[in-house]
Design a protein around this motif. Structure first.
Motif, PDB file in Angstrom:
ATOM      1  N   GLU A   1      -4.181  -2.637  -4.772  1.00 35.22           N
ATOM      2  CA  GLU A   1      -4.921  -1.547  -5.406  1.00 35.22           C
ATOM      3  C   GLU A   1      -6.420  -1.804  -5.391  1.00 35.22           C
ATOM      4  OE1 GLU A   1      -0.803  -1.434  -7.137  1.00 35.22           O
ATOM      5  OE2 GLU A   1      -2.282  -2.991  -6.756  1.00 35.22           O
TER       6      GLU A   1
ATOM      7  N   VAL B   1      -8.183   9.058   4.774  1.00 37.91           N
ATOM      8  CA  VAL B   1      -6.972   8.254   4.967  1.00 37.91           C
ATOM      9  C   VAL B   1      -6.092   8.994   5.962  1.00 37.91           C
ATOM     10  CG1 VAL B   1      -4.963   7.214   3.861  1.00 37.91           C
ATOM     11  CG2 VAL B   1      -7.130   7.390   2.600  1.00 37.91           C
TER      12      VAL B   1
ATOM     13  N   LEU C   1       0.086   3.813  -2.603  1.00 37.92           N
ATOM     14  CA  LEU C   1      -1.271   4.311  -2.423  1.00 37.92           C
ATOM     15  C   LEU C   1      -1.325   5.327  -1.292  1.00 37.92           C
ATOM     16  CD1 LEU C   1      -2.905   0.815  -2.842  1.00 37.92           C
ATOM     17  CD2 LEU C   1      -3.032   2.689  -4.488  1.00 37.92           C
ATOM     18  N   SER C   2      -0.535   5.114  -0.250  1.00 44.97           N
ATOM     19  CA  SER C   2      -0.423   6.107   0.804  1.00 44.97           C
ATOM     20  C   SER C   2       0.175   7.408   0.267  1.00 44.97           C
ATOM     21  CB  SER C   2       0.437   5.579   1.956  1.00 44.97           C
ATOM     22  OG  SER C   2      -0.250   4.602   2.704  1.00 44.97           O
TER      23      SER C   2
ATOM     24  N   ASN D   1      -3.183   2.601   6.641  1.00 44.11           N
ATOM     25  CA  ASN D   1      -2.252   1.625   6.073  1.00 44.11           C
ATOM     26  C   ASN D   1      -1.415   1.060   7.222  1.00 44.11           C
ATOM     27  OD1 ASN D   1      -0.065   0.267   4.975  1.00 44.11           O
ATOM     28  ND2 ASN D   1       0.628   1.964   3.698  1.00 44.11           N
TER      29      ASN D   1
ATOM     30  N   TYR E   1       0.808  -1.220   0.000  1.00 41.99           N
ATOM     31  CA  TYR E   1       0.000   0.000   0.000  1.00 41.99           C
ATOM     32  C   TYR E   1       0.842   1.271   0.000  1.00 41.99           C
ATOM     33  CZ  TYR E   1      -3.350  -3.430   1.967  1.00 41.99           C
ATOM     34  OH  TYR E   1      -4.123  -4.532   2.213  1.00 41.99           O
TER      35      TYR E   1
ATOM     36  N   TRP F   1      -7.784  -1.220  -1.809  1.00 38.14           N
ATOM     37  CA  TRP F   1      -7.683   0.189  -1.410  1.00 38.14           C
ATOM     38  C   TRP F   1      -8.738   1.037  -2.131  1.00 38.14           C
ATOM     39  CZ3 TRP F   1      -4.183   2.208   2.187  1.00 38.14           C
ATOM     40  CH2 TRP F   1      -4.032   3.594   2.216  1.00 38.14           C
ATOM     41  N   THR F   2      -8.826   0.895  -3.444  1.00 37.79           N
ATOM     42  CA  THR F   2      -9.762   1.728  -4.208  1.00 37.79           C
ATOM     43  C   THR F   2     -11.206   1.344  -3.919  1.00 37.79           C
ATOM     44  OG1 THR F   2      -9.526   0.238  -6.120  1.00 37.79           O
ATOM     45  CG2 THR F   2      -8.104   2.179  -6.056  1.00 37.79           C
TER      46      THR F   2
ATOM     47  N   VAL G   1      -5.327  -3.453   6.603  1.00 31.81           N
ATOM     48  CA  VAL G   1      -5.656  -2.043   6.763  1.00 31.81           C
ATOM     49  C   VAL G   1      -6.632  -1.953   7.932  1.00 31.81           C
ATOM     50  CG1 VAL G   1      -5.319  -1.440   4.341  1.00 31.81           C
ATOM     51  CG2 VAL G   1      -7.604  -2.113   5.130  1.00 31.81           C
TER      52      VAL G   1
END
Length: 440
Positions: free
Chosen positions: A246, A263, A46-47, A90, A43, A249-250, A184
């Protein structure tokens, strides 16, 4: 031993081999080097896309520690999202160590202090592991996902090497390895609504530390009702996370839009209020459970042997005889000063008197922060055993930016922990309500 180096305050740490470093270095203007010696979680990128601007290292992995910049409200803005809405963290740094095989229950029962035989399948527990001296090596959440399979969701220490070392020579018929599972956390009062959107209404019935198998965006996960906040919350453990990060997360971000999902970094201000400990900060391998308010993790009725049992039972005997085998104990503190709204760079010093100053400390603060609900600074810290009574008056030497008068300590008072009730009471709180001092 007692440290007499001129740059290190002389606090009695004779019960430690390696004293806590109490030099007051303050913030140090260095830039973290991001390279391949430390792992990036699935992640991590993404973070970065979510605005992460600073990080630390936890379990040899880069750990996001801030998304909202100070000029936009910083950590207190992140706190507002946690206590009023819902947040995504995360926490892939909670590496997952799987113990699997016919001897899994016996092995786990040997390395944790609590009784692993009493953990049902698809249930989790907060546990500790100790060395032979009774020092705390780790305080993970332990998931039992099958009769012969446990996952240790780690706090910050190299527990994999310890577990594999314990089993050198195949003393137990188990396989011990890290697996590609990355969690997460979904934390905050609206977490149950978001989780119900993702998993259906059954997730709302999940009890504290209960587990549920499901999927997110077609990717298999295990859900637990756990967290590091004291708020209502869950963790989603994504299997094959290197492939599916991904997607998870999305999917969570999209489902979170109606609930004002943000987040954020792990909220240490909220976990302090809940009395939740951080390994390496509030305790380490030289800390006995009784020193860190974890005596309830040392059972009185576990017949099976486990690592550290003899040392812990002897420590309890000494405690009950009025001769504790250590000099300092962790307490809760309410303290004055300006609001502490960021991570402390040092273990700030505690004195017994106002004129004690930094040269005559008796203890040190481990975890301080400002509590908006209480309207003042709160902290955990180690003080001499004789100073642990609720109501004891002490003084804390804060940095000038937080002190009322630069160079002068602020008043502090020993108080009960937790500082405010948890939405889901932890095991210590539940046992206290039942008049018990040890888990089984």
């Amino acid at each position: 031993m007692q440290n007499t180096h001129p740059n290190v305050p002389s606090i009695d740490q004779q019960d430690r081999t390696v004293p806590i470093n109490l030099r007051q270095s303050g913030p140090t203007p260095v830039q973290m080097l991001i390279d391949t010696r430390v792992r990036k979680s699935p992640y991590w990128h993404l973070s970065m896309e979510a605005g992460c601007w600073r990080a630390s290292v936890y379990n040899r992995m880069y750990h996001p520690r801030g998304y909202v910049r100070p000029e936009d409200g910083g950590m207190m803005a992140e706190y507002d999202s946690l206590v009023n809405h819902v947040t995504l963290w995360n926490v892939a740094v909670e590496r997952q160590i799987r113990v699997q095989g016919p001897g899994a229950e016996d092995f786990v029962n040997f390395v944790i202090t609590r009784d692993a035989t009493r953990i049902p399948v698809m249930q989790a527990r907060y546990v500790i592991l100790c060395n032979e001296d009774g020092g705390i090596l780790n305080d993970p959440v332990l998931l039992r996902v099958a009769e012969d399979e446990f996952w240790f969701s780690l706090s910050d220490s190299d527990l994999l090497f310890w577990l594999q070392g314990v089993n050198v020579g195949r003393r137990f018929d188990v396989d011990i390895r890290e697996i590609d599972v990355s969690p997460v956390q979904i934390q905050g009062p609206k977490s149950v609504d978001l989780m119900a959107d993702l998993f259906g209404p059954a997730v709302a019935e999940l009890p504290p530390y209960g587990l549920l198998a499901g999927d997110v965006g077609g990717c298999p996960v295990i859900v637990s009702q756990t967290g590091f906040s004291g708020e209502k919350g869950y963790e989603i453990y994504l299997k094959d996370s290197t492939l599916h990060a991904e997607t998870l997360w999305t999917t969570v971000l999209e489902a979170g839009k109606p609930h004002q999902l943000a987040v954020v970094a792990p909220a240490h201000h909220r976990r302090i209020a809940a009395g939740i400990l951080s390994w390496g900060q509030d305790m380490d391998q030289e800390t006995l459970p009784f020193q860190a308010n974890l005596g309830y993790q040392v059972p009185r009725q576990k017949a099976a042997d486990y690592i550290g049992k003899a040392a812990l039972e002897e420590a309890r005997r000494q405690l009950e005889a009025g001769t504790p085998p250590y000099t300092h104990q962790l307490v809760g503190l309410r303290l004055g000063g300006k609001p502490i709204e960021d991570y402390a760079p040092d273990f700030w010093l505690i004195s017994a008197t106002h004129d004690g100053g930094p040269g005559k400390p008796v203890g040190y603060v481990t975890s301080p922060w400002f509590s908006p609900e209480l309207g003042q600074n709160i902290a955990m810290g180690y003080v001499p055993v004789d100073f642990t009574g609720v109501g004891t008056q002490l003084w804390v030497q804060l940095p000038d930016e937080y002190s009322d008068l630069p160079g002068s300590p602020v008043a502090a008072e020993v108080v009960e922990v937790p500082f405010r009730p948890s939405v889901n009471p932890n095991q210590r709180e539940i046992l206290r309500q039942r008049g018990l001092d040890a888990a089984v």
